[in-house]
Design a protein around this motif. Sequence first.
Motif, short mmCIF file in Angstrom:
data_model
loop_
_atom_site.label_atom_id
_atom_site.label_comp_id
_atom_site.label_asym_id
_atom_site.label_seq_id
_atom_site.Cartn_x
_atom_site.Cartn_y
_atom_site.Cartn_z
N PRO A 50 0.83 -1.20 0.00
CA PRO A 50 0.00 0.00 0.00
C PRO A 50 0.86 1.25 0.00
CG PRO A 50 -0.72 -1.57 1.66
CD PRO A 50 0.61 -2.03 1.17
N LEU A 56 -4.65 2.05 -0.72
CA LEU A 56 -4.43 1.69 -2.11
C LEU A 56 -5.22 2.64 -2.97
CD1 LEU A 56 -4.77 -2.20 -2.17
CD2 LEU A 56 -2.69 -0.89 -2.51
N ALA A 60 -5.85 0.32 -8.16
CA ALA A 60 -5.16 -0.87 -7.66
C ALA A 60 -6.11 -1.79 -6.92
CB ALA A 60 -4.01 -0.45 -6.75
#
Length: 347
Positions: A50, A56, A60
């Motif tokens: 992350p 994130l 993603a």
Amino acid sequence: MRRLVQLGLLLLVAGAGWIAVTQPENLPFELPSGPTAGSSNPGSSVPSRPAPNGTLTDAALNALVARQPISVQALRARKYPGSALTVRNTLRAGVNYSRQVVSYQSDGLRINALLTVPNGTPPKGGWPTIVFNHGYIPPAEYRTTERYVAYQDAFARAGFVTLKSDYRGHGSSEGEARGGYNDPGYTIDVLNAAASLKADPRVNPARLGLWGHSMGGQLSLRAMLVDNSFKAASLWAGVVASYDVLATDWNPPAIGPKPTLDRLNRRYLRALSPNALLRDLKGRPIQLHHGTNDAEVPYSFQKALADDLRAAGQSVEAYRYEGDNHNLSQNLSTALRRSVAFFKANL
């Protein structure tokens, strides 16, 4: 069953590489590597960690979700050829319809189903049709011709073709019964059932709907988001809250703290849920029925989906049955009458 669902959702989290953390800014784990689903660059991948702030990007996260076989995105990428419906056994006819045990192919498996067809000449284009999705029944105890008899009869009497799929691993159907929440198999069976019906000359493929009870409500909602040819769905006592809600609010322990999710896991499970894609219904209507005294699936799950649908700008009619149970036993005739009218108006 509810504990199995919670375990399944936790396995989904673990399978995606997520772990519960108390300090999201210090995440020691790696996310799965590999091509990003739907990316224009086949060599790209989800970032292995992350961002520094413990988040994130949406892109993603969506790529991670799309790699999970249960996700709507992954199911949309599959093909559902179905097959011709093969008659296995002709049963005693209903008042104005025939009844047969038939089979169709799904993932190379023979899946049995109960088919009803109205008597007489089909209308131009074929009969309107309901894919009928039953709730959880222990697969070894399941029998094609048992349970939901009055429910299916109500739609058959009203002039609808109905097909109640066993799902894989149920009764004498082939395959392994792996559950409807963290495995795509049952949803695949529903979609192949629909494809088999569309190929039947008695069926109008432009007038296809879904009915689902309990677990079948979850299957129906997911199938409707995968296949745009479904015009409407009536969901009874459905397991239709978002996955993050199911993981924390379904059958919490009587003693001790309620299960919790860290921010990343909650965001991931929310994105994995059909509820995250309700705008894709594009106005196709949903009808909801739920009793307030349901000991199996809390009424709050219906409210959660209704709220999500309205927030997504979608059409929903929701019925609350005070004091009624999981099968709406006290209001069965009323609920069936409302569902029949709903399908007549929308198919």
